[in-house]
Design a protein around this motif. Structure first.
Motif, PDB file in Angstrom:
ATOM      1  N   TRP A  44       1.018  -1.395   0.084  1.00 25.74           N
ATOM      2  CA  TRP A  44       0.471   0.199   0.398  1.00 25.74           C
ATOM      3  C   TRP A  44       1.046   1.460   0.088  1.00 25.74           C
ATOM      4  O   TRP A  44       0.009   2.267  -0.267  1.00 25.74           O
ATOM      5  CB  TRP A  44      -0.863   0.126   1.075  1.00 25.74           C
ATOM      6  N   GLY A  45       2.519   0.867   0.433  1.00 27.38           N
ATOM      7  CA  GLY A  45       2.348   1.997   0.766  1.00 27.38           C
ATOM      8  C   GLY A  45       2.968   3.717   0.252  1.00 27.38           C
ATOM      9  O   GLY A  45       3.360   4.293  -0.512  1.00 27.38           O
ATOM     10  N   ALA A  46       3.903   2.271  -1.478  1.00 22.72           N
ATOM     11  CA  ALA A  46       3.680   3.132  -3.138  1.00 22.72           C
ATOM     12  C   ALA A  46       2.284   3.508  -3.663  1.00 22.72           C
ATOM     13  O   ALA A  46       2.598   3.959  -4.645  1.00 22.72           O
ATOM     14  CB  ALA A  46       4.783   1.728  -3.539  1.00 22.72           C
ATOM     15  N   ILE A  47       1.479   3.507  -3.372  1.00 23.54           N
ATOM     16  CA  ILE A  47      -0.207   3.715  -4.113  1.00 23.54           C
ATOM     17  C   ILE A  47       0.023   5.701  -3.350  1.00 23.54           C
ATOM     18  O   ILE A  47      -0.217   5.778  -2.376  1.00 23.54           O
ATOM     19  CB  ILE A  47      -0.794   2.408  -3.580  1.00 23.54           C
ATOM     20  N   GLY A  48      -0.424   6.617  -5.586  1.00 22.16           N
ATOM     21  CA  GLY A  48      -0.451   7.552  -4.905  1.00 22.16           C
ATOM     22  C   GLY A  48      -1.807   7.833  -4.959  1.00 22.16           C
ATOM     23  O   GLY A  48      -2.713   6.529  -4.148  1.00 22.16           O
ATOM     24  N   ASP A  49      -2.897   8.996  -5.664  1.00 20.27           N
ATOM     25  CA  ASP A  49      -3.895   9.432  -5.249  1.00 20.27           C
ATOM     26  C   ASP A  49      -4.825   7.692  -5.895  1.00 20.27           C
ATOM     27  O   ASP A  49      -4.353   8.038  -7.051  1.00 20.27           O
ATOM     28  CB  ASP A  49      -3.881  10.194  -5.560  1.00 20.27           C
ATOM     29  N   CYS A  50      -5.828   7.669  -5.639  1.00 20.91           N
ATOM     30  CA  CYS A  50      -6.505   6.831  -5.434  1.00 20.91           C
ATOM     31  C   CYS A  50      -7.993   6.062  -4.993  1.00 20.91           C
ATOM     32  O   CYS A  50      -8.253   6.823  -4.303  1.00 20.91           O
ATOM     33  CB  CYS A  50      -5.721   5.092  -6.088  1.00 20.91           C
ATOM     34  N   VAL A  51      -8.969   5.767  -5.593  1.00 18.67           N
ATOM     35  CA  VAL A  51     -10.058   5.208  -5.659  1.00 18.67           C
ATOM     36  C   VAL A  51      -9.776   4.068  -4.947  1.00 18.67           C
ATOM     37  O   VAL A  51      -9.439   3.042  -6.112  1.00 18.67           O
ATOM     38  CB  VAL A  51     -11.069   6.007  -6.507  1.00 18.67           C
ATOM     39  N   VAL A  52     -10.205   3.074  -3.781  1.00 21.64           N
ATOM     40  CA  VAL A  52     -10.668   2.314  -3.458  1.00 21.64           C
ATOM     41  C   VAL A  52     -12.055   1.258  -3.871  1.00 21.64           C
ATOM     42  O   VAL A  52     -13.145   2.306  -2.963  1.00 21.64           O
ATOM     43  CB  VAL A  52     -10.215   1.726  -2.332  1.00 21.64           C
ATOM     44  N   TRP A  53     -12.755   0.991  -4.984  1.00 25.14           N
ATOM     45  CA  TRP A  53     -13.604   0.843  -5.108  1.00 25.14           C
ATOM     46  C   TRP A  53     -14.341  -0.104  -4.060  1.00 25.14           C
ATOM     47  O   TRP A  53     -13.927  -1.587  -4.896  1.00 25.14           O
ATOM     48  CB  TRP A  53     -14.030   0.250  -6.299  1.00 25.14           C
ATOM     49  N   LEU A  54     -15.201  -1.020  -3.761  1.00 26.60           N
ATOM     50  CA  LEU A  54     -15.634  -2.248  -2.505  1.00 26.60           C
ATOM     51  C   LEU A  54     -17.212  -1.989  -3.021  1.00 26.60           C
ATOM     52  O   LEU A  54     -17.915  -1.633  -2.175  1.00 26.60           O
ATOM     53  CB  LEU A  54     -15.845  -1.297  -1.759  1.00 26.60           C
ATOM     54  N   ASP A  55     -17.703  -3.045  -4.129  1.00 27.42           N
ATOM     55  CA  ASP A  55     -18.758  -2.233  -4.311  1.00 27.42           C
ATOM     56  C   ASP A  55     -19.435  -3.464  -3.437  1.00 27.42           C
ATOM     57  O   ASP A  55     -18.382  -4.890  -3.541  1.00 27.42           O
ATOM     58  CB  ASP A  55     -18.930  -2.948  -6.294  1.00 27.42           C
ATOM     59  N   ASP A  56     -21.004  -3.523  -3.200  1.00 31.75           N
ATOM     60  CA  ASP A  56     -21.578  -4.373  -2.249  1.00 31.75           C
ATOM     61  C   ASP A  56     -20.668  -5.106  -1.172  1.00 31.75           C
ATOM     62  O   ASP A  56     -19.883  -5.829  -0.846  1.00 31.75           O
ATOM     63  CB  ASP A  56     -21.706  -5.926  -3.006  1.00 31.75           C
ATOM     64  N   LEU A  57     -20.349  -3.375  -0.543  1.00 32.11           N
ATOM     65  CA  LEU A  57     -19.793  -3.629   0.516  1.00 32.11           C
ATOM     66  C   LEU A  57     -19.404  -4.920   1.586  1.00 32.11           C
ATOM     67  O   LEU A  57     -18.473  -4.785   1.986  1.00 32.11           O
ATOM     68  CB  LEU A  57     -19.826  -1.911   1.801  1.00 32.11           C
ATOM     69  N   GLU A  58     -21.071  -4.814   2.104  1.00 32.48           N
ATOM     70  CA  GLU A  58     -20.947  -5.858   2.533  1.00 32.48           C
ATOM     71  C   GLU A  58     -20.233  -7.362   2.461  1.00 32.48           C
ATOM     72  O   GLU A  58     -19.716  -8.237   3.450  1.00 32.48           O
ATOM     73  CB  GLU A  58     -21.908  -7.175   2.937  1.00 32.48           C
ATOM     74  N   ARG A  59     -19.739  -7.567   1.304  1.00 31.81           N
ATOM     75  CA  ARG A  59     -19.040  -8.991   1.350  1.00 31.81           C
ATOM     76  C   ARG A  59     -17.434  -8.944   1.566  1.00 31.81           C
ATOM     77  O   ARG A  59     -16.438  -9.626   1.527  1.00 31.81           O
ATOM     78  CB  ARG A  59     -19.115  -8.678  -0.332  1.00 31.81           C
ATOM     79  N   PHE A  60     -17.163  -7.226   1.875  1.00 30.85           N
ATOM     80  CA  PHE A  60     -16.073  -6.962   2.601  1.00 30.85           C
ATOM     81  C   PHE A  60     -15.611  -7.009   3.977  1.00 30.85           C
ATOM     82  O   PHE A  60     -14.347  -7.112   4.281  1.00 30.85           O
ATOM     83  CB  PHE A  60     -15.244  -5.617   2.086  1.00 30.85           C
ATOM     84  N   LEU A  61     -16.965  -7.105   4.718  1.00 32.84           N
ATOM     85  CA  LEU A  61     -16.752  -6.123   6.356  1.00 32.84           C
ATOM     86  C   LEU A  61     -16.614  -7.818   6.636  1.00 32.84           C
ATOM     87  O   LEU A  61     -16.987  -8.985   6.277  1.00 32.84           O
ATOM     88  CB  LEU A  61     -18.427  -6.054   6.648  1.00 32.84           C
TER      89      LEU A  61
END
Length: 502
Positions: A44-61
């Motif tokens: 993660w440290g090397a990543i610049g400005d970005c959008v993290v896309w979590l469609d259907d958020l319940e799948r990731f919780l």
């Protein structure tokens, strides 16, 4: 940023178009599974400005995915990073504060971790049905035949809902059960829908659906429905309801597998999930996802499939699962080893979140519980009393955790040898839990069982017999295979065969 709305309200498209308009130069990262969140954090440290896309958020919780800790690790190094997510209203409502009293021990930790993440979000509610001004603006674009058809659908359904053909797909599924129509196709869809209702949001291979759908076909009549061939059923389920439309009852292909269209998941009056499906998805899911699914199975009354998954989760280091196994009388390892692991988890959480964070308080309760199971009752009593005061100041005196910790303090008092004082405290703790949670709450019934067990262990068989009779009567509403029913029945059998009556 979290967009919340009913299925086919247009959440995903609205979020995507807003991102394209407002953040055109940002990188785009879309984890495909819960486990991918952890992989993302590794570099993660090397990543610049970005959008993290979590469609259907319940799948990731939940454990192994997006927890509050993982969210902090995502956001801390990148002040210009955006987490953009969507969630169906049905799933979001499960995590509201008012739902907390409906969540008991098995699911409580998963629910609590999800709620902690959602509290960090800026929530935008997206209504399914468009307002009059929104429809008026859309009519300017009547050159698009798809939009014209959706607007002509009246105000009963939303425009995005009509564009997605949700109502037509639901109707097609319902009518397919008619004998001679597409009953096997309907059964395939039912199996795929139940996989998602269970919490398994991954495509299913065709051979798995073929094996699982038989139970759903039999439930509706089996051969009497004159079902079509499996190939015909699959072709029908994959066919767009609207010519050239994007949606069908099942989505996917033979290479990737098939998943049910999410509009179908929240339809009302659906039948219980078949136990064979619970076994299948629990076996297929990665361990952290399987733990969340096992909690769903438990709450749905399918206990047998949940047991081996709790054990697998505990072996993978999920502390909540190990605590559940101890409470069920199925410990994974000696209490001393479990206590060491619980203390490690607590120390790690304190370093990251601070002493008074709710995750730390829950971890403290596990330490107090395992300390008592080790027979260190005076130490457990001190930990419980200290935690009860601290947790009450954070959650309030009637929170489930506080009620549980008070019972734990009473349990340790009785077990330490102060039996009269301990029994008075135990009864007081149960009365308070009953007042707050209700007499049929599983935690209340479980605590009453523990009091009887403590009385038996202490030789007070007469009092134990009196209490077990009342508890048997009060548990009559539970299924015969419910773990509390089983434990009460076994203890009652032991007492019935006891000649002592002290």
């Amino acid at each position: 940023m979290l967009l919340v709305g009913e299925s086919t309200a247009g959440k995903t498209r609205a979020a995507f178009e807003a991102m394209r308009l407002l953040l055109p130069d940002y990188s785009f990262l879309a984890p495909s599974t819960r486990e991918a969140v952890e992989v993302l954090l590794e570099d993660w440290g090397a990543i610049g400005d970005c959008v993290v896309w979590l469609d259907d958020l319940e799948r990731f919780l939940g454990p192994g995915g997006l927890t509050l800790s993982a969210l902090h690790r995502l956001l801390a190094p990148h002040p210009r990073m955006v987490v953009l997510s969507t969630m169906r209203s049905h799933e979001y409502n499960r995590y509201r504060d008012r739902a907390e009293h409906d969540v008991t021990g098995v699911e409580q930790d998963v629910w609590r971790q999800g709620r902690s993440v959602l509290r960090q979000a800026q929530v935008v509610q997206l209504e399914r049905r468009w307002t009059v001004p929104e429809r008026a603006r859309a009519r300017v674009l009547v050159a698009d035949p798809r939009l014209s058809r959706a607007l002509a659908g009246g105000e009963r359904f939303g425009v995005a809902e009509m564009l997605a053909a949700g109502p037509e797909l639901a109707q097609a599924w319902q009518h397919a059960w008619v004998p001679g129509h597409h009953p096997r196709g309907a059964a395939l869809v039912a199996a795929a829908v139940d996989a998602r209702r269970a919490g398994y949001h991954r495509p299913m291979p065709a051979d798995v659906l073929q094996r699982l759908h038989d139970g759903y076909l039999a439930r509706h009549g089996g051969p009497e429905l004159r079902p079509e061939s499996f190939h015909e059923a699959l072709v029908w389920a994959l066919a767009p309801t609207v010519p050239a439309g994007a949606n069908s009852l099942l989505l996917g292909d033979a290479a990737q597998g098939y998943i049910a269209f999410d509009y179908l998941i929240d339809l009302p009056a659906q039948e219980p999930i078949l136990e064979a499906l619970w076994w299948e998805v629990l076996e297929r899911a990665p361990v952290h996802e399987a733990y969340a699914i096992a909690c769903n199975a438990w709450l749905a009354g399918s206990f047998e499939p949940a047991y081996p998954t709790f054990r697998r989760a505990a072996q993978a280091g999920i502390g909540q699962a190990e605590g559940i196994l101890f409470e069920l009388g199925m410990p994974l390892r000696p209490a001393e080893e479990a206590l060491v692991s619980a203390q490690r988890r607590l120390n790690a959480l304190r370093r990251e979140l601070g002493d008074d964070h709710e995750d730390c308080l829950m971890a403290e309760s596990e330490v107090a519980t395992f300390t008592a199971h080790c027979g260190r009752y005076e130490e457990a009593l001190h930990l419980s009393n200290e935690l009860a005061h601290k947790a009450a100041s954070v959650f309030g005196s009637e929170h489930r955790l506080v009620l549980g910790v008070k019972f734990g303090a009473a349990w340790s008092t009785f077990a330490s040898g102060a039996q009269h004082e301990g029994l008075v405290m135990l009864d007081a703790a149960v009365r308070e839990s009953t007042r707050v949670l209700g007499p049929r709450d599983m935690a209340v019934l479980d605590r009453r069982w523990w009091i009887v067990q403590l009385l038996v262990d202490a030789g007070h068989v007469g009092e134990a017999k009196r209490r077990i009779r009342a508890l048997e009567s009060d548990c009559a509403f539970l299924a015969a295979n419910h773990p509390i029913t089983v434990r009460v029945r076994r203890l009652a059998d032991v007492l019935r065969h006891s000649s002592l009556d002290l």
